[in-house]
Motif scaffolding. Structure first.
Motif, PDB file in Angstrom:
ATOM      1  N   GLY A  93       2.405  -2.568  -0.325  1.00 52.21           N
ATOM      2  CA  GLY A  93       1.785  -1.316   0.626  1.00 52.21           C
ATOM      3  C   GLY A  93       2.915  -0.234   0.889  1.00 52.21           C
ATOM      4  O   GLY A  93       2.866   0.777   1.349  1.00 52.21           O
ATOM      5  N   ALA A  95       4.660   1.727  -1.171  1.00 49.53           N
ATOM      6  CA  ALA A  95       4.319   2.863  -1.946  1.00 49.53           C
ATOM      7  C   ALA A  95       3.410   3.833  -1.212  1.00 49.53           C
ATOM      8  O   ALA A  95       3.611   4.977  -0.946  1.00 49.53           O
ATOM      9  N   THR A  96       2.227   3.195  -0.728  1.00 48.97           N
ATOM     10  CA  THR A  96       1.407   4.120  -0.039  1.00 48.97           C
ATOM     11  C   THR A  96       2.208   4.535   1.401  1.00 48.97           C
ATOM     12  O   THR A  96       2.049   5.896   1.780  1.00 48.97           O
ATOM     13  N   GLU A  97       2.917   3.614   1.982  1.00 47.34           N
ATOM     14  CA  GLU A  97       3.459   4.127   3.410  1.00 47.34           C
ATOM     15  C   GLU A  97       4.444   5.155   3.228  1.00 47.34           C
ATOM     16  O   GLU A  97       4.473   6.281   3.767  1.00 47.34           O
ATOM     17  N   SER A  99       4.365   7.354   0.430  1.00 42.59           N
ATOM     18  CA  SER A  99       3.988   8.518   0.089  1.00 42.59           C
ATOM     19  C   SER A  99       3.223   9.389   1.137  1.00 42.59           C
ATOM     20  O   SER A  99       3.061  10.424   1.252  1.00 42.59           O
ATOM     21  N   GLN A 100       2.604   8.589   2.376  1.00 42.93           N
ATOM     22  CA  GLN A 100       1.930   9.092   3.212  1.00 42.93           C
ATOM     23  C   GLN A 100       2.913   9.839   4.287  1.00 42.93           C
ATOM     24  O   GLN A 100       2.750  11.169   4.545  1.00 42.93           O
ATOM     25  N   SER A 126      -0.519   3.197  -9.478  1.00 42.55           N
ATOM     26  CA  SER A 126      -0.027   4.606  -9.135  1.00 42.55           C
ATOM     27  C   SER A 126      -1.264   5.405  -8.754  1.00 42.55           C
ATOM     28  O   SER A 126      -1.305   6.189  -7.919  1.00 42.55           O
ATOM     29  N   VAL A 129      -2.600   4.447  -5.240  1.00 39.51           N
ATOM     30  CA  VAL A 129      -1.993   5.166  -4.223  1.00 39.51           C
ATOM     31  C   VAL A 129      -2.077   6.425  -4.269  1.00 39.51           C
ATOM     32  O   VAL A 129      -2.074   6.936  -2.957  1.00 39.51           O
ATOM     33  N   ALA A 130      -2.225   7.359  -5.164  1.00 43.98           N
ATOM     34  CA  ALA A 130      -2.345   8.802  -5.028  1.00 43.98           C
ATOM     35  C   ALA A 130      -3.795   8.942  -4.497  1.00 43.98           C
ATOM     36  O   ALA A 130      -3.860   9.828  -3.604  1.00 43.98           O
ATOM     37  N   GLU A 131      -4.764   8.078  -4.846  1.00 42.67           N
ATOM     38  CA  GLU A 131      -5.986   8.299  -4.270  1.00 42.67           C
ATOM     39  C   GLU A 131      -6.029   7.952  -2.656  1.00 42.67           C
ATOM     40  O   GLU A 131      -6.771   8.486  -1.878  1.00 42.67           O
ATOM     41  N   LYS A 132      -5.304   6.826  -2.409  1.00 47.11           N
ATOM     42  CA  LYS A 132      -5.322   6.263  -1.165  1.00 47.11           C
ATOM     43  C   LYS A 132      -4.644   7.214  -0.013  1.00 47.11           C
ATOM     44  O   LYS A 132      -5.168   7.676   1.231  1.00 47.11           O
ATOM     45  N   VAL A 133      -3.783   8.051  -0.346  1.00 45.48           N
ATOM     46  CA  VAL A 133      -3.114   9.175   0.394  1.00 45.48           C
ATOM     47  C   VAL A 133      -3.569  10.515   0.141  1.00 45.48           C
ATOM     48  O   VAL A 133      -3.240  11.406   0.606  1.00 45.48           O
TER      49      VAL A 133
END
Length: 171
Positions: A93, A95-97, A99-100, A126, A129-133
């Motif tokens: 997680g 990368a998500t953290e 990226s946000q 990836s 991750v893009a969609e999660k953020v």
């Protein structure tokens, strides 16, 4: 995870990550083959911070460099969101953290520029991750300049892109 602007002293740690073939499974040709390549990249990353006041961070856990990424202005047209993590730090997680945090910082620094993440279609992690953020797929097409002529580029962004902004992501 601690996020800091890169420093000269980070060169060896960044090279450890960027030269590791396991961090380039989706684009093997992108791997940094020697320290001089990493040195050149570090110079560009430091310049991003000098010119724009924001760039990609060095990610640390317990003082150990585990990754690198964030948003950097490209062609004065968009914020490019990207990251690379050491294999032992992947799938946790981070990368998500990162990226946000990067999107928030980019919007504060230059809100008029769209935030863009471009990636290869086969890089499903990836895309997640893009969609999660909160980024939305805006374009799918050939990945110009990729040694694999069948490679497909996906372009995600936080808003609709003008033709000029989209074209800038293809360079």
């Amino acid at each position: 995870m601690q996020l800091d602007a890169p420093r000269e002293a980070d060169l060896e740690d960044l090279h450890r990550i960027y030269s590791d073939a396991r961090t380039w499974t989706h684009l093997p040709s992108g791997r940094f083959a020697d320290l001089a390549t990493t040195r050149s990249a570090l110079d560009r990353w430091l310049e991003d911070w000098t010119v724009h006041g924001l760039g990609a961070w060095v990610a640390r856990e317990g003082g150990v460099v585990v990754g690198h990424g964030g948003c950097a202005v490209r062609q004065d047209a968009f914020w490019n969101l990207g990251y690379r993590f050491a294999p032992e730090a992947q799938e946790r997680g981070l990368a998500t953290e990162l990226s946000q945090a990067a999107i928030t910082a980019a919007r504060e620094a230059r809100p008029e520029l769209p935030v863009v993440a471009y990636l290869l279609e086969h890089n499903a992690a990836s895309a997640v991750v893009a969609e999660k953020v909160g980024l939305i797929l805006r374009h799918r097409g050939p990945d110009a300049g990729n040694p694999d002529p069948s490679a497909v580029r996906l372009v995600y962004s936080d808003r609709e892109l003008s033709d000029q902004e989209l074209a800038a992501t293809m360079r």
